[in-house]
Structure formats: C-alpha cells, structure tokens
Design a protein around this motif. Sequence first.
Motif, mmCIF file in Angstrom:
data_model
loop_
_atom_site.group_PDB
_atom_site.id
_atom_site.type_symbol
_atom_site.label_atom_id
_atom_site.label_comp_id
_atom_site.label_asym_id
_atom_site.label_seq_id
_atom_site.Cartn_x
_atom_site.Cartn_y
_atom_site.Cartn_z
ATOM 1 N N UNK A 198 -90.161 46.584 16.918
ATOM 2 C CA UNK A 198 -90.735 45.018 18.035
ATOM 3 C C UNK A 198 -91.845 44.392 17.877
ATOM 4 N N UNK A 199 -93.279 46.025 17.450
ATOM 5 C CA UNK A 199 -94.261 45.965 17.861
ATOM 6 C C UNK A 199 -94.532 46.522 19.187
ATOM 7 N N UNK A 200 -93.087 48.067 19.123
ATOM 8 C CA UNK A 200 -93.335 48.373 20.469
ATOM 9 C C UNK A 200 -92.228 48.030 21.377
ATOM 10 N N UNK A 201 -91.786 46.667 21.698
ATOM 11 C CA UNK A 201 -91.117 46.889 22.590
ATOM 12 C C UNK A 201 -89.988 47.113 23.135
ATOM 13 N N UNK A 202 -89.228 47.510 22.195
ATOM 14 C CA UNK A 202 -88.083 48.446 21.961
ATOM 15 C C UNK A 202 -88.206 49.485 22.440
ATOM 16 N N UNK A 203 -89.689 50.610 22.016
ATOM 17 C CA UNK A 203 -89.709 51.456 23.328
ATOM 18 C C UNK A 203 -89.516 51.662 24.326
ATOM 19 N N UNK A 204 -89.946 50.692 24.669
ATOM 20 C CA UNK A 204 -90.430 50.274 26.042
ATOM 21 C C UNK A 204 -89.416 50.257 26.747
ATOM 22 N N UNK A 205 -88.120 49.913 25.935
ATOM 23 C CA UNK A 205 -86.813 49.423 26.337
ATOM 24 C C UNK A 205 -86.205 50.745 26.304
ATOM 25 N N UNK A 206 -86.262 51.693 25.807
ATOM 26 C CA UNK A 206 -85.298 52.326 25.401
ATOM 27 C C UNK A 206 -86.266 53.802 26.274
ATOM 28 N N UNK A 207 -87.898 53.723 27.000
ATOM 29 C CA UNK A 207 -88.208 54.480 27.932
ATOM 30 C C UNK A 207 -87.488 54.934 28.853
ATOM 31 N N UNK A 208 -87.452 56.243 28.769
ATOM 32 C CA UNK A 208 -86.530 57.207 30.263
ATOM 33 C C UNK A 208 -85.103 57.053 30.368
ATOM 34 N N UNK A 209 -84.628 56.700 29.382
ATOM 35 C CA UNK A 209 -83.219 55.868 28.838
ATOM 36 C C UNK A 209 -82.631 57.501 27.913
ATOM 37 N N UNK A 210 -81.022 57.343 28.123
ATOM 38 C CA UNK A 210 -80.718 58.800 27.898
ATOM 39 C C UNK A 210 -80.412 57.667 26.276
ATOM 40 N N UNK A 211 -80.272 59.309 25.484
ATOM 41 C CA UNK A 211 -79.576 58.762 24.132
ATOM 42 C C UNK A 211 -78.418 59.208 24.490
ATOM 43 N N UNK A 212 -76.899 58.163 23.949
ATOM 44 C CA UNK A 212 -75.782 58.634 24.028
ATOM 45 C C UNK A 212 -75.486 59.627 23.557
ATOM 46 N N UNK A 213 -74.588 60.870 24.183
ATOM 47 C CA UNK A 213 -74.090 61.757 23.821
ATOM 48 C C UNK A 213 -73.374 62.041 22.011
#
Length: 273
Positions: A194-209
């Motif tokens: 979504x034009x980078x919005x998703x990457x901003x949303x997850x930035x700094x967040x941990x992936x689920x195990x």
Amino acid sequence: MHTRLIPSSQQPLPVIGLGTWQTFDVRSTSAYPPLQQTLATLHAAGGTVIDSSPMYGRAEEVVGDLTSQPEAPDAFFYATKVWTQGREAGIQQMEDSLRKLRRPSIDLMQIHNLVDWKTHLRTLRDWQAAGKVRYVGITHYTDAMHDELARILSSETLDFVQFNYSILDRHAEKRLLPVAAERGVATLINRPFTEGNLLLRVRGKALPGWAAELGITNWAQFLLKFLVAHPAVTCVIPGTSNPAHLADNLLAGEGELPDEATREKMAAYVRGL
C-alpha cells in the motif's frame, strides 16, 4: 523461486517481479549502478517480470538502457502499458515504448487504468496477431475499479489483469480474483505494501514467533508471502530501486507457502499491530 502458469499459454512465471514506478525514473546515468544491481539481484533469484509504463517518467528508457547488453535482453519478462486517448496516439505511444525498452516486441502490453480501453484493445488484438506483443492485459490500482475490471474479464478474452491487493486491502478477493481464476487470466499484483504504508505499520515490530515455521525472516517476506499464497495470484510486483530491499522481497517467492488458515492468522496479526 516458485512459479505460476500463465493460463493462456501455460508459460511459467516467477511469483515475485519488480515494479518501476518512481524507483526507475532517474535523470542521470550516475544513478544507474544500484539499479543495475537491482536487476542483477532479480535475475540471480530467478525473477523475470519488470513492469513499467509511459506514466512512470524515464523508467522505460532506463530499463532499456540497463538491459541492452547482449546477454541481458531476453533474461526478463517485459511488461509495459498504453496510457493515452485515441488509436493513433496509442500506436505512437506503444511504438515509443518498444524503442525506449529496445525491444522489437513486448511480452505484455497492458491498458493502463482502463484509459480508452476499447480502442486500444482492438489495436492490441492486431499487434498480438502480428507477434508485436505476446500477451494483452488491463490494469487499475483502486478498489473502486475492481468490479469494472471483473466485468471486462467476463466479457473479453485477456491474458493478464493487474490490480492492487495487500494483506490489509483484500477487496480483490471478493470478486476480481475469483473471476480471474474462472476466466483463466493471469494476475499481476501492484501496491502490495500500500505504497509503503504497511512497511511503516510494521517497522520496529517483532515478527510472530510462528512465522519462522514458514521460513519467514523479515516483514517484506511476511507481507508478500501472504499474497503469493493465494492460488489466483500469478506474480507480485513490488517497486524498489534498492537491491537489498529486493533481495528481501524475493525471499517471499521461496520455501513453504501458508495455507488459508495461516493466511487469516497472518492478516489478523498485522491488523492487531
């Protein structure tokens, strides 16, 4: 890399490609080296699809320059678009695209955002019969046009349709993806972040195990693998000029793909961030 068959020809197509909107619209050849490395990264991973348009500034010309070496031209699947009004203007624009891409013919010519699509489709039927284009398609980038895309697919014989789809923008699943599958039309997915919005949303967040169970090691891979796992998705075309970012993207095309229950789990996790 996983491949999906183009229904109209049964040609396999790698599931991750490269978009060039903004990223390849550069004015100076001094910007070419990282773009050359980006294309080399795509090729080394088994990717082939490069998607462009006259709307994207100098992107077509830059792609043509970077793939003009003797060993490079036939290493990729070239997709571009016609984006103008009128038959003669469309022919001139498509001829210009072939010249800029340095191609005698094009793998896929798409009618960009459905602009004067009936006129251009008649021309493209002739070009396809003459061997100037291998495949013909239509595109758009908004949810509001999905029903119109589906309607056209239901009434016309087309090889490809390109549209927006992401883990949190799933409108295409309602009608467009099912119609494409039913009609045997290959799909190219734009705006997967979504034009980078998703990457901003997850930035700094941990992936689920549990993502590690699918071999997922980064967020780009997580977001793209969700899309690639849909059986009606042929190829996803995130745009980037950064070879390291592309390398991350390309990992989504490898390894185990999530089943439908896991896809829903992935979407719920991102919604909760």
